[in-house]
Design an enzyme around this catalytic site. Structure first.
Site, PDB file in Angstrom:
ATOM      1  N   ALA A  60     -40.067 -18.975 -21.653  1.00  8.37           N
ATOM      2  CA  ALA A  60     -38.927 -19.082 -20.731  1.00  8.37           C
ATOM      3  C   ALA A  60     -38.579 -17.700 -20.184  1.00  8.37           C
ATOM      4  O   ALA A  60     -38.764 -16.692 -20.870  1.00  8.37           O
ATOM      5  CB  ALA A  60     -37.734 -19.661 -21.477  1.00  8.37           C
ATOM      6  N   GLY A 100     -41.698 -20.730 -24.918  1.00  2.00           N
ATOM      7  CA  GLY A 100     -41.798 -21.917 -24.080  1.00  2.00           C
ATOM      8  C   GLY A 100     -43.211 -22.130 -23.549  1.00  2.00           C
ATOM      9  O   GLY A 100     -43.620 -23.272 -23.283  1.00  2.00           O
ATOM     10  N   GLU A 103     -44.876 -23.972 -26.131  1.00  3.66           N
ATOM     11  CA  GLU A 103     -44.296 -25.324 -26.194  1.00  3.66           C
ATOM     12  C   GLU A 103     -44.882 -26.220 -25.090  1.00  3.66           C
ATOM     13  O   GLU A 103     -45.130 -27.402 -25.305  1.00  3.66           O
ATOM     14  CB  GLU A 103     -42.764 -25.241 -26.091  1.00  3.66           C
ATOM     15  CG  GLU A 103     -42.159 -24.610 -27.351  1.00  3.66           C
ATOM     16  CD  GLU A 103     -40.658 -24.401 -27.240  1.00  3.66           C
ATOM     17  OE1 GLU A 103     -40.250 -23.601 -26.373  1.00  3.66           O
ATOM     18  OE2 GLU A 103     -39.906 -25.032 -28.001  1.00  3.66           O
ATOM     19  N   GLU A 123     -39.208 -16.742 -30.308  1.00  9.56           N
ATOM     20  CA  GLU A 123     -37.794 -16.891 -29.929  1.00  9.56           C
ATOM     21  C   GLU A 123     -36.864 -16.252 -30.945  1.00  9.56           C
ATOM     22  O   GLU A 123     -35.828 -15.686 -30.589  1.00  9.56           O
ATOM     23  CB  GLU A 123     -37.443 -18.375 -29.765  1.00  9.56           C
ATOM     24  CG  GLU A 123     -37.984 -19.023 -28.498  1.00  9.56           C
ATOM     25  CD  GLU A 123     -39.389 -19.568 -28.647  1.00  9.56           C
ATOM     26  OE1 GLU A 123     -40.084 -19.186 -29.613  1.00  9.56           O
ATOM     27  OE2 GLU A 123     -39.808 -20.364 -27.796  1.00  9.56           O
TER      28      GLU A 123
HETATM   29  C1  3H9 Z   1     -38.281 -19.067 -24.828  1.00  4.32           C
HETATM   30  O1  3H9 Z   1     -39.390 -19.276 -24.453  1.00  4.32           O
HETATM   31  C2  3H9 Z   1     -37.263 -20.151 -25.125  1.00  4.32           C
HETATM   32  C3  3H9 Z   1     -37.865 -21.506 -25.197  1.00  4.32           C
HETATM   33  O2  3H9 Z   1     -38.304 -21.807 -26.491  1.00  4.32           O
HETATM   34  C4  3H9 Z   1     -36.863 -22.587 -24.965  1.00  4.32           C
HETATM   35  C5  3H9 Z   1     -36.115 -22.624 -23.710  1.00  4.32           C
HETATM   36  C6  3H9 Z   1     -35.257 -23.828 -23.630  1.00  4.32           C
HETATM   37  N1  3H9 Z   1     -39.082 -13.452 -19.504  1.00  4.32           N
HETATM   38  O3  3H9 Z   1     -43.611  -6.483 -22.610  1.00  4.32           O
HETATM   39  P1  3H9 Z   1     -44.224  -6.069 -21.335  1.00  4.32           P
HETATM   40  C7  3H9 Z   1     -41.325  -8.935 -18.651  1.00  4.32           C
HETATM   41  S1  3H9 Z   1     -37.714 -17.485 -25.010  1.00  4.32           S
HETATM   42  C8  3H9 Z   1     -38.817 -12.523 -18.575  1.00  4.32           C
HETATM   43  O4  3H9 Z   1     -43.891  -4.743 -20.792  1.00  4.32           O
HETATM   44  P2  3H9 Z   1     -46.784  -6.244 -22.605  1.00  4.32           P
HETATM   45  C9  3H9 Z   1     -40.946  -7.647 -19.340  1.00  4.32           C
HETATM   46  O5  3H9 Z   1     -39.570  -7.462 -19.353  1.00  4.32           O
HETATM   47  C10 3H9 Z   1     -39.072 -16.449 -24.564  1.00  4.32           C
HETATM   48  N2  3H9 Z   1     -39.481 -11.372 -18.477  1.00  4.32           N
HETATM   49  O6  3H9 Z   1     -45.802  -6.233 -21.355  1.00  4.32           O
HETATM   50  C11 3H9 Z   1     -41.676  -6.635 -18.481  1.00  4.32           C
HETATM   51  O7  3H9 Z   1     -40.896  -6.439 -17.334  1.00  4.32           O
HETATM   52  P3  3H9 Z   1     -40.761  -4.999 -16.662  1.00  4.32           P
HETATM   53  C12 3H9 Z   1     -40.038 -16.330 -25.658  1.00  4.32           C
HETATM   54  C13 3H9 Z   1     -40.453 -11.141 -19.368  1.00  4.32           C
HETATM   55  O8  3H9 Z   1     -48.114  -6.467 -22.033  1.00  4.32           O
HETATM   56  C14 3H9 Z   1     -42.938  -7.361 -18.070  1.00  4.32           C
HETATM   57  O9  3H9 Z   1     -42.668  -8.749 -18.261  1.00  4.32           O
HETATM   58  N3  3H9 Z   1     -41.057 -15.383 -25.300  1.00  4.32           N
HETATM   59  C15 3H9 Z   1     -40.772 -12.063 -20.370  1.00  4.32           C
HETATM   60  O10 3H9 Z   1     -46.539  -5.069 -23.471  1.00  4.32           O
HETATM   61  C16 3H9 Z   1     -44.146  -6.995 -18.900  1.00  4.32           C
HETATM   62  O11 3H9 Z   1     -43.825  -7.170 -20.264  1.00  4.32           O
HETATM   63  C17 3H9 Z   1     -41.080 -14.108 -25.759  1.00  4.32           C
HETATM   64  O12 3H9 Z   1     -40.268 -13.711 -26.557  1.00  4.32           O
HETATM   65  C18 3H9 Z   1     -40.041 -13.277 -20.414  1.00  4.32           C
HETATM   66  N4  3H9 Z   1     -40.306 -14.240 -21.329  1.00  4.32           N
HETATM   67  O13 3H9 Z   1     -46.348  -7.504 -23.463  1.00  4.32           O
HETATM   68  C19 3H9 Z   1     -42.165 -13.234 -25.219  1.00  4.32           C
HETATM   69  N5  3H9 Z   1     -41.768 -11.562 -21.136  1.00  4.32           N
HETATM   70  O14 3H9 Z   1     -42.127  -4.653 -16.209  1.00  4.32           O
HETATM   71  C20 3H9 Z   1     -41.589 -11.936 -24.720  1.00  4.32           C
HETATM   72  C21 3H9 Z   1     -42.058 -10.355 -20.604  1.00  4.32           C
HETATM   73  O15 3H9 Z   1     -39.788  -5.230 -15.564  1.00  4.32           O
HETATM   74  N6  3H9 Z   1     -42.586 -11.092 -24.135  1.00  4.32           N
HETATM   75  N7  3H9 Z   1     -41.276 -10.102 -19.543  1.00  4.32           N
HETATM   76  O16 3H9 Z   1     -40.243  -4.099 -17.726  1.00  4.32           O
HETATM   77  C22 3H9 Z   1     -43.425 -10.309 -24.869  1.00  4.32           C
HETATM   78  O17 3H9 Z   1     -43.478 -10.368 -26.088  1.00  4.32           O
HETATM   79  C23 3H9 Z   1     -44.286  -9.340 -24.120  1.00  4.32           C
HETATM   80  O18 3H9 Z   1     -43.686  -9.103 -22.885  1.00  4.32           O
HETATM   81  C24 3H9 Z   1     -45.744  -9.799 -23.886  1.00  4.32           C
HETATM   82  C25 3H9 Z   1     -46.466  -8.788 -22.941  1.00  4.32           C
HETATM   83  C26 3H9 Z   1     -46.484  -9.866 -25.230  1.00  4.32           C
HETATM   84  C27 3H9 Z   1     -45.801 -11.119 -23.205  1.00  4.32           C
END
Ligand code: 3H9
Length: 725
Positions: A60, A100, A103, A123
């Protein structure tokens, strides 16, 4: 957005929202539209869902959680829609399928993953739980123990492990999309019932209730005041007790509780703060956007004490060939042995072990006492004893020996970078890289630029932080930099509280209950009281250089507590000597017990100095320690030592054990409200007028006066007012 395409009998829905295909409202709408289109088209026999640019989806859109029309409930029904499709749906997982994103994949009837893909439900690390039915589907697919582990820790697992767990049906080394389309074609017409996870029973665990009790105890132990792990647990437990639909209802309820909790906001702030600090800037105009790092092909570490050993281990783990240097053979052999032991331990934790790290190969890790071997390294990290004269001597030598482009880094925790740089012929290439102990474990790297440090040097140090899998935070040069400078008033208050009537265990308990991993006295015993004692002697605050007639509890007209010095004079250095603020079972022991000797000593000390012992409540302990630390943070911001409050927060979360679910000290201050922080500081400072750390900073006063603006606006008030501060 999500792009819909149809070639053969398989319709392709591609999630598209760079850079990580986060599931925004627009993406979800397009996904729903695509599914409905595929359903309505009789020539479509199967559907394949994948992500753009080699990433399935990172879940998400986290920014959407704070939007007025929250993302919350939108995803779950779409996952159900996928699952209920009468045509088989296959997920092609490349890169990441997180939160998500995973999911959505769980709603699909089949999952094919690339061998390098990672999956997880992180999450919990954002203060949430998988709120799109993930807590109900995952245990049905991989069993309760594995699902609980993934959901309550948020860990990412590699595709190979996902295959073993049964989370994916197939892993491929080549083209995942083609493999998924092949699978989709193969399964056309096969019954989908057994592939719908919501219809599967949760696999039985012998003695499920006993297992759950034990699991809950473990989750609580590790959560340390953080709400999400326990609610994640409750959601999974609901899957073991109730039918799918009821479990989903429970999951939604718990998700809403977390979504509106302050902890989720703090953890999401911390997530973005960690990313924001990568975009560093200095008041001089240098910034991440224009500075380019130089390559580090070979490095050197000078000094193999505790810090040097950890730094060497870190560099080896990052695959950077290096030379490790000590002043003489005796120290070299001691250091080498310790480094090898650390590396053996690290290798045991890794797949491929010692072979991957290759640390027995002298071409990759060379131990020496010969400075000449540093001639062609690209970067040196000096990690010797904290003594200015010694550091200057080393930097002078380095500037004569190292090649002209080499970056010279110092691992000082407080000393003046400009003074160290003045001993070289290249101050533009001198920079502070302050590691935290143990250096191969702690994530923080405080990067300190001096007056002459070049943007290239800063960019190179930041690149090094990334290579070492650390969080680099760029800050300016002042005594103690950001982290230790904010720590001084905090520790000072803790000691003053002892003088006034409190006890080490009482102070530690309050701060540990707040969420710190370890309170200030336990921390001081662990680090060694002699470290600060030496520094205070160097500063002339105690010891032989203290002018005769200096009042015992005053220095330069300010309140001073000689308590730590008095302990050191009695050989109480902390854990290493078996006694410090606490008593330990032996020298080097780790179990702290309150020491009757110390309590008696404190009471005599109060009598000697005419201090009337008073009862100090938990609120005062917490506020005096935390608000003085926060107050210093405002002074640091006003001086331009850090470019935003996020920097201070990232430093505290990653280097000082600040509880992440409280978002860092400056975020915490914003949740308490700046007028309240100010009022309390004013109150304490009136009671203790000789303690400058309690006198509210001008910047804090300014922000409180302009109406307590949100944290992201703070710095704009500074630029308008800086001349007056
Ligand atoms: C969820 O899913 C809830 C659901 O269960 C239910 C809903 C009802 N959203 O980390 P990076 C951005 S909760 C928005 O630098 P990497 C990040 O801010 C979500 N933005 O790259 C960055 O922006 P900027 C559960 C996001 O290669 C850019 O993307 N998911 C999101 O080192 C690059 O990211 C998580 O917790 C997001 N979901 O790592 C995953 N994710 O360039 C969270 C990233 O402007 N994400 N951004 O600074 C991560 O763990 C890492 O970003 C990932 C990539 C491993 C994906």
């Amino acid at each position: 957005m999500a792009q819909y395409a149809r070639g053969s009998a398989v319709a392709v829905i591609r999630l598209r929202n760079p850079p990580v295909n986060a599931l925004s409202r627009a993406v979800l709408q397009a996904l729903e539209d695509g599914l409905k289109k595929a359903d309505a088209d009789p020539s479509v026999k199967a559907v394949m869902i994948c992500g753009e640019n080699g990433k399935f989806s990172a879940g998400a859109d986290i920014r959407g959680f704070s939007a007025p029309k929250r993302l919350g409930g939108a995803l779950g029904p779409i996952v159900s829609l996928i699952e209920s499709s009468e045509k088989p749906v296959v997920a092609a997982i490349e890169g990441v399928a997180l939160g998500g994103g995973l999911e959505v994949a769980l709603g699909c009837h089949y999952r094919v993953a690339h061998v390098k893909a990672r999956m997880g439900l992180p999450e919990v690390t954002l203060g949430l739980l998988p709120g799109a039915e993930g807590t109900q589907r995952l245990p049905r697919l991989i069993g309760v123990p594995a699902a609980l582990d993934m959901i309550t820790t948020g860990k990412h697992i590699p595709a190979t492990e996902a295959l073993k767990l049964g989370l994916v049906d197939e892993i491929v080394e080549e083209n995942t999309i083609e493999a998924a389309i092949r699978l989709a074609n193969k399964v056309i017409g096969q019954p989908l019932g057994p592939r719908r996870l919501s219809l599967k029973p949760v696999p039985k665990v012998p003695n499920m209730e006993a297992f759950l009790d034990e699991a809950l105890a473990k989750v609580k132990r590790q959560a340390r005041g953080c709400l999400a792990p326990e609610l994640c647990f409750q959601a999974v437990r609901a899957a073991t007790r109730s039918p799918f639909a009821e479990g989903v209802r429970r999951e939604r309820e718990l998700f809403q509780v977390l979504l509106s909790s302050g902890q989720a906001q703090a953890l999401q702030y911390a997530f973005f703060a960690e990313r924001a600090v990568r975009r560093w800037a200095t008041p001089g105009g240098a910034s991440w956007s224009s500075a380019a790092p130089q390559p580090v092909r070979r490095a050197a570490v000078i000094g193999l004490g505790t810090m040097g050993r950890g730094i060497v281990t870190s560099l080896v783990k990052a695959n950077i060939p290096l030379v490790a240097l000590e002043q003489d053979l005796e120290n070299l052999n001691k250091g080498r042995k310790a480094v090898m032991l650390l590396l053996e331990r690290e290798a045991m934790k890794m797949e491929g072990g010692a072979q991957v790290l290759d640390f027995h190969n002298p071409a990759r890790l060379q131990f020496t006492v010969d400075f000449d071997l540093l001639r062609d390294v690209d970067l040196v990290i000096e990690a010797v004893f904290e003594n200015m004269a010694l550091k200057k001597e080393i930097f002078h030598k380095l500037s004569k020996i190292c090649k002209p482009g080499a970056l010279l880094c110092t691992n000082t925790s407080a000393l003046n970078i400009d003074e160290i740089a003045s001993a070289t012929n290249r101050p533009q290439q001198v920079i502070g890289t302050h590691f935290f102990s143990p250096a191969h474990v702690m994530r923080l790297l405080e990067i300190i630029y001096g007056r002459h440090t070049s943007p290239t040097a800063i960019a190179t140090a930041m690149q090094l932080a990334t290579a070492l899998k650390k969080v680099g935070v760029v800050v300016g040069n002042c005594f103690g930099f950001v982290g230790n400078r904010m720590m001084f008033p905090y520790v000072q208050q803790a000691v003053f509280l002892l003088e006034e009537g409190s006890r080490p265990d009482a102070v530690d308990q309050v701060l540990e209950d707040f969420g710190f991993k370890i309170g200030p006295f336990r921390m001081s015993d662990l680090a060694g009281l002699d470290v600060g004692w030496r520094s205070r002697k160097d500063q002339g605050l105690t010891g032989p250089s203290l002018p005769a007639g200096t009042p015992a509890r005053q220095r330069h007209g300010q309140r001073y507590s000689p308590l730590p010095d008095l302990l050191c004079e009695r050989g109480r250095f902390g854990q290493k000597t078996g006694k410090g603020w606490y008593l330990y079972e032996k020298a080097g022991g780790r179990t702290a017990t309150p020491d009757p000797w110390l309590l008696n000593f404190l009471s005599q000390y109060r009598d000697t100095h005419g201090i009337r012992t008073r009862f100090i409540d938990q609120e005062e302990i917490l506020e005096r320690c935390l608000f003085s630390l926060i107050n210093e943070g405002f002074a640091i911001l006003a001086e331009g030592i850090a470019s935003g409050p996020e920097h201070l927060d990232v430093i505290y979360i990653n280097g000082y054990g600040w509880p992440k679910h409280r978002g860092g000290p400056m975020f915490y201050a914003s949740t308490v409200g700046l007028p309240r922080v100010l009022a309390k500081l004013q109150k304490y400072s009136e009671a203790h007028p000789d303690v400058p750390g309690l006198q509210p900073s001008a910047f804090l006063k300014k922000l409180a006066a302009v109406g307590n603006p949100p944290l992201k606006e703070w710095m704009s008030y500074l630029s308008q007012q800086s001349s007056k501060l």
